[in-house]
Design a protein around this motif. Structure first.
Motif, PDB file in Angstrom:
ATOM      1  N   TYR A   1       0.847  -1.199   0.000  1.00 60.75           N
ATOM      2  CA  TYR A   1       0.000   0.000   0.000  1.00 60.75           C
ATOM      3  C   TYR A   1       0.883   1.250   0.000  1.00 60.75           C
ATOM      4  N   ARG A   2       0.793   2.034  -1.039  1.00 61.18           N
ATOM      5  CA  ARG A   2       1.532   3.286  -1.197  1.00 61.18           C
ATOM      6  C   ARG A   2       3.058   3.111  -1.130  1.00 61.18           C
TER       7      ARG A   2
ATOM      8  N   LYS B   1     -14.912  10.563  -7.654  1.00 59.51           N
ATOM      9  CA  LYS B   1     -13.893  11.413  -7.038  1.00 59.51           C
ATOM     10  C   LYS B   1     -14.384  12.860  -6.973  1.00 59.51           C
TER      11      LYS B   1
ATOM     12  N   CYS C   1      -4.849  13.031  -0.515  1.00 59.73           N
ATOM     13  CA  CYS C   1      -4.999  12.552   0.860  1.00 59.73           C
ATOM     14  C   CYS C   1      -3.709  12.805   1.638  1.00 59.73           C
TER      15      CYS C   1
ATOM     16  N   ASN D   1      -4.289   5.588   5.168  1.00 58.45           N
ATOM     17  CA  ASN D   1      -5.364   4.986   5.958  1.00 58.45           C
ATOM     18  C   ASN D   1      -4.707   4.091   7.002  1.00 58.45           C
TER      19      ASN D   1
ATOM     20  N   ASP E   1     -13.121  12.995  10.094  1.00 58.32           N
ATOM     21  CA  ASP E   1     -14.497  13.507  10.028  1.00 58.32           C
ATOM     22  C   ASP E   1     -15.212  13.234  11.358  1.00 58.32           C
TER      23      ASP E   1
END
Ligand code: EPU
Length: 313
Positions: free
Chosen positions: A168-169, A205, A218, A222, A234
């Motif tokens: 991931y990334r 998006k 971002c 995550n 949020d």
């Protein structure tokens, strides 16, 4: 670093504000080199430097960057598509090409995969380097090998995707690796279906992300697949929180936006610190940066409980 006259005659060397070269519109001065000739790689690589792609996932410090910032020029944009054999085709593309160009070509040619990245702002090189992705696919999913120059070397080499411990990334290659291009193995599919997928992804998006305002996408990774950073921020009630001219987007909480284009890197860092502190104190979650940072305060990488409190936000 000074360049030889041959180097300067073949490549563009200019002084710029990096705010102009990043989608966040933040960043101080640097010498930007647009590399136009492979022959000049050894000279460039003999000194300190940083690689810049589309600048879409990058936060640069207000004091700018001392070492030359290098962008690959048009000579590194080549695209080559081989004829389809047994329902598959090989595509080779240079790192300076825009990811959107790759997607559009593959969609038109009926080659499946890259349409899953529709709407991701990046050069091919940047997308490889970050293993750019969405919740369903990553750039390295279709890549069979990459052409790179590894840190400490000045010679391009091809590395098989199977040897890259991508995640991931993360492309799995060392920081400082220069990506020159890649080869992909793609399956044939219906161009209309691929086009519909790309359109749907771009619309999703546009509906959920603040694409009209300067940002670096971002900000945080995550923390877990079932814990999106945006949802967490949020829930912590931080949408709309501002420090100086930097603001947590009210559309997607994992975006920090720079609506007036006047935010400083210091504003963003203070806002990041605020978010990380609240996430740590209230949920026990450490949020790690997804955005690449250049010459930014070290506190961005400290554990939130260790960050000094001298600036009140
Ligand atoms: N959500 C909220 N509030 C928010 C934002 C999101 O409740 O303010 C909820 C959404 O409703 C959804 C969940 O969180 O249920 C996940 O949100 P989203 O679908 O936007 O996905 P994400 O995990 O936040 C990831 C990538 C994005 C990529 C999208 C879409 C990361 C850090 N982000 O976002 O990548 O565009 O999936 O595929 O992995 C980027 O890398 O810069 C980037 C934007």
């Amino acid at each position: 670093m000074t360049f030889t006259s041959d180097f300067i005659s073949r490549n563009r060397v200019e002084r710029i504000q990096l705010a102009a070269a990043t989608t966040m519109r933040i960043g101080g001065a640097a010498t930007l080199v647009t590399l136009q000739d492979r022959r000049d790689l050894p000279e460039l690589l003999s000194g300190p430097h940083r690689w810049l792609g589309k600048g879409a996932n990058l936060l640069v410090g207000d004091d700018g960057i001392e070492e030359p910032v290098v962008r690959l020029g048009d000579v590194f944009r080549d695209i080559m598509m081989e004829p389809t054999v047994g329902g598959r085709a090989r595509v080779r593309i240079g790192a300076a090409a825009d990811l959107a160009e790759l997607i559009s070509l593959c969609v038109k040619s009926g080659l499946a995969g890259p349409e899953g990245l529709a709407g991701v702002p990046a050069t091919v090189g940047g997308a490889l380097r970050m293993n750019a992705g969405t919740s369903t696919c990553w750039m390295l999913d279709w890549v069979t090998r990459v052409e790179v120059v590894l840190p400490g070397s000045d010679t391009p080499e091809w590395i098989e995707r199977a040897l890259m411990p991508a995640a991931y990334r993360s492309c799995g290659l060392p920081t400082g690796t220069l990506f020159l291009g890649c080869e992909m193995d793609l399956a044939v599919d219906d161009p209309q279906v691929l086009k519909a997928t790309a359109t749907r992804l771009k619309q999703a998006k546009a509906a959920s992300q603040p694409l009209a305002l300067p940002s670096a996408g971002c900000v945080f990774k995550n923390p877990a697949p079932n814990m999106p950073a945006g949802k967490l921020i949020d829930e912590l009630g931080l949408k709309g929180t501002r420090v100086g001219d930097a603001e947590v987007s009210s559309i997607h909480a994992n975006f920090i936006v720079n609506p007036k284009r006047t935010a400083s890197c210091r504003d963003v860092v203070a806002l990041v610190r605020r978010i990380r502190e609240v996430a740590w104190r209230q949920r026990g979650v450490v949020l790690n940066m997804e955005v690449e940072t250049w010459n930014c305060p070290a506190e961005l990488f400290m554990h939130p409980r260790e960050v000094p409190h001298e600036v009140s936000v």
